[in-house]
Design an enzyme around this catalytic site. Structure first.
Site, PDB file in Angstrom:
ATOM      1  CG  ASN A 184      -0.070   0.614   1.960  1.00  0.00           C
ATOM      2  OD1 ASN A 184      -0.903   2.256   2.284  1.00  0.00           O
ATOM      3  ND2 ASN A 184       0.022  -0.235   3.506  1.00  0.00           N
ATOM      4  CG  PHE A 188      -0.509   9.591   6.893  1.00  0.00           C
ATOM      5  CD1 PHE A 188      -0.491   7.844   7.552  1.00  0.00           C
ATOM      6  CD2 PHE A 188       0.251  10.266   7.350  1.00  0.00           C
ATOM      7  CE1 PHE A 188      -0.008   7.456   8.215  1.00  0.00           C
ATOM      8  CE2 PHE A 188       1.143   9.973   8.218  1.00  0.00           C
ATOM      9  CZ  PHE A 188       1.620   8.044   8.341  1.00  0.00           C
ATOM     10  CB  SER A 271       3.375   5.503   7.124  1.00  0.00           C
ATOM     11  OG  SER A 271       2.939   5.273   8.103  1.00  0.00           O
ATOM     12  CG  ASN A 273       2.598   4.555   1.609  1.00  0.00           C
ATOM     13  OD1 ASN A 273       3.858   4.543   1.082  1.00  0.00           O
ATOM     14  ND2 ASN A 273       2.898   4.323   2.157  1.00  0.00           N
ATOM     15  CB  THR A 274       4.125  10.529   4.925  1.00  0.00           C
ATOM     16  OG1 THR A 274       3.026  10.073   4.852  1.00  0.00           O
ATOM     17  CG2 THR A 274       4.528  11.756   5.529  1.00  0.00           C
ATOM     18  CE  LYS A 313       2.819   0.272  12.787  1.00  0.00           C
ATOM     19  NZ  LYS A 313       1.252   0.181  12.075  1.00  0.00           N
ATOM     20  CG  ASN A 342       3.514   1.218   9.754  1.00  0.00           C
ATOM     21  OD1 ASN A 342       3.415   0.929   8.436  1.00  0.00           O
ATOM     22  ND2 ASN A 342       4.105   2.361  10.245  1.00  0.00           N
TER      23      ASN A 342
HETATM   24  C1  LIG Z   1      -3.718  -0.629   3.733  1.00  0.00           C
HETATM   25  C2  LIG Z   1      -2.510  -0.271   4.620  1.00  0.00           C
HETATM   26  C3  LIG Z   1      -2.344   1.003   5.275  1.00  0.00           C
HETATM   27  C4  LIG Z   1      -2.074   0.843   6.361  1.00  0.00           C
HETATM   28  N1  LIG Z   1      -2.304   2.379   7.136  1.00  0.00           N
HETATM   29  C5  LIG Z   1      -1.794   2.510   8.486  1.00  0.00           C
HETATM   30  C6  LIG Z   1      -1.678   4.041   8.945  1.00  0.00           C
HETATM   31  O1  LIG Z   1      -2.032   4.241   8.430  1.00  0.00           O
HETATM   32  N2  LIG Z   1      -1.310   4.378  10.215  1.00  0.00           N
HETATM   33  C7  LIG Z   1       0.431   2.494  10.339  1.00  0.00           C
HETATM   34  O2  LIG Z   1       0.565   3.139  11.481  1.00  0.00           O
HETATM   35  N3  LIG Z   1      -0.387   2.049  10.065  1.00  0.00           N
HETATM   36  C8  LIG Z   1      -0.793   1.717   9.328  1.00  0.00           C
HETATM   37  N4  LIG Z   1      -1.127   0.559   8.567  1.00  0.00           N
HETATM   38  C9  LIG Z   1       0.789  -0.490   8.429  1.00  0.00           C
HETATM   39  C10 LIG Z   1      -0.518  -1.616   9.403  1.00  0.00           C
HETATM   40  O3  LIG Z   1      -0.974  -1.161  10.814  1.00  0.00           O
HETATM   41  C11 LIG Z   1       0.872  -3.159   9.644  1.00  0.00           C
HETATM   42  O4  LIG Z   1       1.552  -1.792  10.569  1.00  0.00           O
HETATM   43  C12 LIG Z   1       1.011  -3.349   8.417  1.00  0.00           C
HETATM   44  O5  LIG Z   1       0.294  -3.564   8.214  1.00  0.00           O
HETATM   45  C13 LIG Z   1       1.784  -4.805   9.447  1.00  0.00           C
HETATM   46  O6  LIG Z   1       0.647  -5.155   9.567  1.00  0.00           O
HETATM   47  P1  LIG Z   1       0.235  -6.391   9.149  1.00  0.00           P
HETATM   48  O7  LIG Z   1       1.705  -7.394   8.410  1.00  0.00           O
HETATM   49  O8  LIG Z   1      -0.607  -7.502   9.941  1.00  0.00           O
HETATM   50  O9  LIG Z   1      -0.677  -5.978   8.062  1.00  0.00           O
HETATM   51  C14 LIG Z   1      -1.236  -0.040   7.615  1.00  0.00           C
HETATM   52  C15 LIG Z   1      -1.300  -0.957   6.462  1.00  0.00           C
HETATM   53  C16 LIG Z   1      -2.313  -1.728   5.351  1.00  0.00           C
HETATM   54  C17 LIG Z   1      -2.349  -2.281   4.828  1.00  0.00           C
END
Ligand SMILES: Cc1cc2nc3c(=O)[nH]c(=O)nc-3n(C[C@H](O)[C@H](O)[C@H](O)COP(=O)(O)O)c2cc1C
Length: 454
Positions: A184, A188, A271, A273-274, A313, A342
């Site tokens: 992704n 934000f 993250s 992407n910022t 985080k 993350n």
């Molecule tokens: C579509 C998407 C959007 C996400 N948006 C955020 C976010 O806004 N803030 C954040 O701290 N992590 C965000 N994450 C990261 C997740 O919170 C998590 O840290 C990461 O996906 C790893 O966990 P997982 O393998 O169980 O998905 C996002 C993940 C995905 C897939």
């Protein structure tokens, strides 16, 4: 809610409305069979079929009516698996939107079964009925907190929330990979702190009714039901706006607007992407940022329970040196916790061979598991087990959650596997985790934290 609606329907079938109908039809069939012997064959067949269908509904309804609530709840959770293939056909962002809307409207099952007793724990003075949480990014705007907590998550983290609403990056920006992964680059996208505060304010009223998660000694009815569909723990994850030049001011604004609703707060500096966000993980930058955010939080008026704990985080793409710096800051400034981790900008095997892996963004899901668990282990050692860590990245089973705990996590989060597996995954993970602990002779989950690092 779905459970009670279904039961109500069956009750109506059995008691009032529908039960009388088949009797009437049967009576009608019987009497008409005697008085009108010349009914065409096809009409007789039709009546027979109607009678059989109604009979089936009554027998089935009677059976469902007699099963206990827990069994029925189990059925509902299993039934959600039928929807997964349909969701898989949709664009990932559309599927996600649908899921959030369904959860916001209560169109998802509600967990009525108590969690296994060996997976409950207390962290930061708050009771968690289980350590499995929903990670940030799923409910960015706090639209579905009650519904998601009702699924049986031990805690739900909303956000990341930025001070000013943002569109995020152009679509498409979420990509599925067959390896149980996602890439992704949302950037934000969200409605901003004011909209989220309004929504949480409405829910906070409700949450306030039940103080049990904050007051472990409470012995009210609600306390007894905690761990079923109780209010649960809410984390608020703060981000910064893309064009903002003063990151600290963004997080401080988030604290001022949202911390009163949070059971814990997260500074998200990881993250991918910022632009420039991950730079905030550097020693000096992180130290300055955490100090400012802590000061903003502590200046606010807090009741006897004090301010919400503050966590940071971090990314899984950090060097040993970076990790040492973060650990030093966390210990020196008495951070309340770290979330590890993350998404990753790397493309570990077997994902690297997939052409979709060339999409820019953060990778999550199964291929992230090893990377994030290794970082978790390192951080547990560096912080000497003194700071609660939330293990996140690639968790898709109770065994995975157990590995995270053994690697040093006090709590565990997931996102991607929930997206693929849906509600049925949550009770499954909890049951498997309870089994793992029992198998290895741990009476309480806390005994297993970090055992692989000692
Ligand atoms: C579509 C998407 C959007 C996400 N948006 C955020 C976010 O806004 N803030 C954040 O701290 N992590 C965000 N994450 C990261 C997740 O919170 C998590 O840290 C990461 O996906 C790893 O966990 P997982 O393998 O169980 O998905 C996002 C993940 C995905 C897939």
């Amino acid at each position: 809610m779905a459970l009670s609606v279904s039961r109500k329907i069956y009750r109506e079938i059995l008691n009032e409305r529908v039960f009388s109908t088949p009797l009437l039809i049967a009576r009608h069939c019987f009497s008409s069979a005697q008085t009108a012997p010349n009914i065409p064959h096809s009409a007789k067949k039709g009546r027979l079929l109607t009678g059989a269908t109604i009979g089936l509904v009554i027998v089935g309804g009677t059976y469902v009516y007699t099963v206990d609530e827990a069994t029925f709840c189990g059925w509902l959770f299993s039934a959600t698996k039928l929807v997964n293939p349909f969701f898989a056909l949709l664009d990932p962002e559309v599927a996600h939107r649908l899921a959030v809307s369904a959860a916001a409207r209560g169109w998802i099952p509600r967990e009525k079964r108590p969690d296994p007793s060996n997976i409950g724990l207390e962290v930061w003075g708050r009771k968690f009925s289980n350590p499995i949480g929903l990670a940030a990014g799923f409910d960015k705007n706090a639209e579905a907190v009650d519904g998601l907590l009702g699924l049986g998550f031990g805690f739900v983290e909303v956000g990341s929330v930025t001070p000013v609403p943002q569109e995020g990056n152009p679509k498409p920006r979420i990509f599925r990979l067959p390896e149980g992964a996602l890439i992704n680059r949302c950037g934000f996208n969200g409605e901003g702190v004011v909209a989220v505060a309004k929504r949480l304010d409405a829910q906070h009223g409700k949450r306030k009714l039940d103080e049990t998660s904050r007051n472990p000694s409470s012995s009210t009815d609600e306390a007894k039901h905690r761990g079923k569909a109780g209010p649960g723990i809410l984390g608020v994850n703060l981000g910064k706006n893309k064009t903002s030049e003063d990151a600290a001011a963004d997080y401080v604004q988030g604290v001022h607007t949202l911390s009163q609703y949070a059971d814990y707060l997260v500074i998200n500096v990881s993250s991918p992407n910022t632009p420039g966000l991950r730079m905030l993980q550097g020693r000096k930058q992180l130290e300055d940022l955490v100090k400012k955010v802590q000061a903003a939080r502590d200046e606010m008026q807090w009741g006897k329970e004090g301010p919400p704990p503050l966590l940071v985080k971090i990314a899984p793409d950090l060097s040993k040196e970076d990790l040492e710096d973060i650990a030093a800051v966390a210990l020196a400034l008495c951070l309340d916790g770290l979330i590890i981790s993350n998404t990753t900008v790397s493309r570990p095997d077997p994902v690297s061979k997939n052409p979709v892996a060339r999409e820019v963004g953060g990778l999550s899901g199964k291929p992230l598991f090893n990377l994030s668990t290794n970082i978790l282990k390192e951080m547990y050692v560096l912080t000497k087990g003194k700071i609660p860590l939330i293990g996140c990245g690639g968790v898709s089973s109770g065994g995975d959650a157990y590995q995270k705990i053994r690697a040093g996590a006090t709590l565990v989060q997931l996102y991607t596997a929930f997206g693929y597996g849906g509600p049925a995954l949550i009770p499954q993970i909890k049951a498997e985790l309870a089994e793992c602990l029992e198998r290895d002779g741990f009476k309480f989950i806390t005994e297993a934290v970090g055992v692989d690092c000692r």
